[in-house]
Design an enzyme around this catalytic site. Sequence first.
Site, PDB file in Angstrom:
ATOM      1  N   ALA A 103      -6.412  12.697  -1.437  1.00  0.00           N
ATOM      2  CA  ALA A 103      -5.941  14.078  -1.457  1.00  0.00           C
ATOM      3  C   ALA A 103      -4.700  14.195  -0.589  1.00  0.00           C
ATOM      4  CB  ALA A 103      -7.036  15.013  -0.955  1.00  0.00           C
TER       5      ALA A 103
ATOM      6  N   GLU B 196      -8.406  16.830   6.670  1.00  0.00           N
ATOM      7  CA  GLU B 196      -7.383  17.765   6.214  1.00  0.00           C
ATOM      8  C   GLU B 196      -6.247  17.049   5.474  1.00  0.00           C
ATOM      9  OE1 GLU B 196      -7.020  20.909   5.956  1.00  0.00           O
ATOM     10  OE2 GLU B 196      -8.558  21.853   7.219  1.00  0.00           O
TER      11      GLU B 196
ATOM     12  N   ILE C  87      -6.988   0.059  -2.141  1.00  0.00           N
ATOM     13  CA  ILE C  87      -8.219   0.556  -2.749  1.00  0.00           C
ATOM     14  C   ILE C  87      -7.992   1.977  -3.210  1.00  0.00           C
ATOM     15  CG2 ILE C  87     -10.668   1.009  -2.377  1.00  0.00           C
ATOM     16  CD1 ILE C  87     -10.501  -1.109  -0.124  1.00  0.00           C
TER      17      ILE C  87
ATOM     18  N   GLY D 189       0.814  -1.200   0.000  1.00  0.00           N
ATOM     19  CA  GLY D 189       0.000   0.000   0.000  1.00  0.00           C
ATOM     20  C   GLY D 189       0.849   1.252   0.000  1.00  0.00           C
ATOM     21  N   THR D 190       0.213   2.383   0.279  1.00  0.00           N
ATOM     22  CA  THR D 190       0.922   3.653   0.259  1.00  0.00           C
ATOM     23  C   THR D 190       2.026   3.694   1.301  1.00  0.00           C
ATOM     24  OG1 THR D 190      -1.087   4.769  -0.493  1.00  0.00           O
ATOM     25  CG2 THR D 190       0.649   6.145   0.422  1.00  0.00           C
ATOM     26  N   ALA D 191       1.725   3.280   2.532  1.00  0.00           N
ATOM     27  CA  ALA D 191       2.714   3.353   3.609  1.00  0.00           C
ATOM     28  C   ALA D 191       3.910   2.455   3.320  1.00  0.00           C
ATOM     29  CB  ALA D 191       2.073   2.968   4.940  1.00  0.00           C
TER      30      ALA D 191
ATOM     31  N   SER E  46       0.611  -9.220   0.032  1.00  0.00           N
ATOM     32  CA  SER E  46      -0.194 -10.236  -0.634  1.00  0.00           C
ATOM     33  C   SER E  46      -1.071  -9.594  -1.691  1.00  0.00           C
ATOM     34  CB  SER E  46      -1.070 -10.958   0.393  1.00  0.00           C
ATOM     35  OG  SER E  46      -2.013 -11.794  -0.260  1.00  0.00           O
TER      36      SER E  46
ATOM     37  N   LYS F  55      -4.181  20.249  -6.387  1.00  0.00           N
ATOM     38  CA  LYS F  55      -5.022  20.623  -5.242  1.00  0.00           C
ATOM     39  C   LYS F  55      -4.461  21.895  -4.620  1.00  0.00           C
ATOM     40  CE  LYS F  55      -6.375  19.211  -0.604  1.00  0.00           C
ATOM     41  NZ  LYS F  55      -6.239  18.190   0.463  1.00  0.00           N
TER      42      LYS F  55
ATOM     43  N   LEU G  49      -1.662   3.339   9.036  1.00  0.00           N
ATOM     44  CA  LEU G  49      -2.798   2.984   9.886  1.00  0.00           C
ATOM     45  C   LEU G  49      -2.392   2.116  11.068  1.00  0.00           C
ATOM     46  CD1 LEU G  49      -5.454   2.217   7.117  1.00  0.00           C
ATOM     47  CD2 LEU G  49      -4.997   4.379   8.284  1.00  0.00           C
TER      48      LEU G  49
END
Length: 501
Positions: free
Chosen positions: A57, A343, A52, A21-23, A46, A85, A334
């Site tokens: 943002a 924000e 997702i 994922g992103t992290a 995996s 943005k 997370l």
Amino acid sequence: MHATAASAQAPIRRVVIAGGGTAGWMAAAALSRTLGKVLDVTLVESDEIGTIGVGEATIPTLMTFHRLLGIGEQAFMAQTQGTIKLGINFESWRDVGRDYFHSFGLTGTDHWTAGFQHFWMRGRERGLAGAYDDYCLELKAAMHGRFAHLPKRKLNYAYHLDASLYARFLRRFSEDNGARRVEGTIEDVLTDPATGFITGLQLGNGTRVDGDFFIDCTGFRALLIEKTLGVGFEDWSHWLFNDRAFAVPTATVRDAVPYTRSIAGDAGWQWRIPLQHRVGNGIVYSSRYIEDDQARDTLLSSIEGAPLREPFPVRFRPGQRERCWERNCVALGLSASFIEPLESTTIHLIQRGIIHLMQTFPRTLSQPDIDQYNMRMADELQHARDFVILHFKVTDRQDTPYWRDCRAMAIPDSLRHRIDLFRETGRVFHVPTELFAENSWIQVMMGQGIHPLQYHRSADLMGDTELKGFLDGISGDVERTLRQLPPHMDYVRSYAPAAVS
């Protein structure tokens, strides 16, 4: 738990990142790019657990991360269907039908004794000033849907991006810099019975991945930091009521605007994040005030464009890990904390965790390093937490039980001081290293309805003619520069059109 003397002498050569994922891929990108010649970097993920990507943002600090790693903006935007943005439009947050804009730009020109807001307040009192918005280029550009890179005037901006495409982009970048990806589901986290340190990951396919240092990017599951090392979680739900979300991507029906929309509802809020080829939509809400089916229906009844999949639910608990670094494991994303994305702080907090880690990355484990890291991350998280709580606490809305309870809740003393100081004096309490600058606090506090009772005496030094000339000069420069900017999507299509996957 302190690092033992024996473990502290063991050199760190093998870094294992649990989860993608992103992290995970941000961590892999930073480690492989900067320390890849002295570290073996392995990421375990995996294919069954996908990222997702409905649209995410960001805030301007992501540009710093990319600059440190040498990531080119055009390639990044093209590969992630990115758009620009310039800030966030908060709709019906102060009250139903009353909106305001939190921009990334600076408003006006400060004096060394006092911020621009004091001169603007005196100008309003004397009938010499326009709206506060008139003195910020980024805000005006956002509202007019315009953007460009100008040779003599830099706009402060961030991005909208597809999170799954960003993870894929960073994976290629990381592997090009020597990181190794191992496919598999983590079935067990192995530890040394004598020290309690993590020694490896046992995968469902029989593979074992050993390491000296581990980064937990397993999301809310927190397989390493919590389930294995037992580090607790500080719950913030008494300040941040929202605990659930639905998200759904939709087909685009118009050109993307250069800002995120945050739309307050009866028991939470909705987001709209426009990418080049689709829009990310979601609703964040409190299950104490609205049923899941009702929240889902509210989201689906408000979207524009055809849904590209069924809305997917997310359950979360706001708060922070009691310690983000324990023994030989650091939690990112997370696994470390969750503050709802009001924000757009999610990627920033991942980035800050990585940068703090890189700045103190040990040759061998050191307890003072661990303690310092944990203190810095706790400060970062609490500053961001207070800024988000501000939006819910300071509001004129009393139309639903949710908003009445938000107005009535007790808040952290740190936030209470900021609010009281601004309301009484027009000044902003600001820690030099914290994320949100003074103008961010000013825009949100005034946008939510706080009007300072006084302004700084420096503003009295200007006579009416001089003050009017000062204010008109700033707003005039904003208007002249605004006319130089092309429509946002015209610029994006020529600068970084979405790559065909």
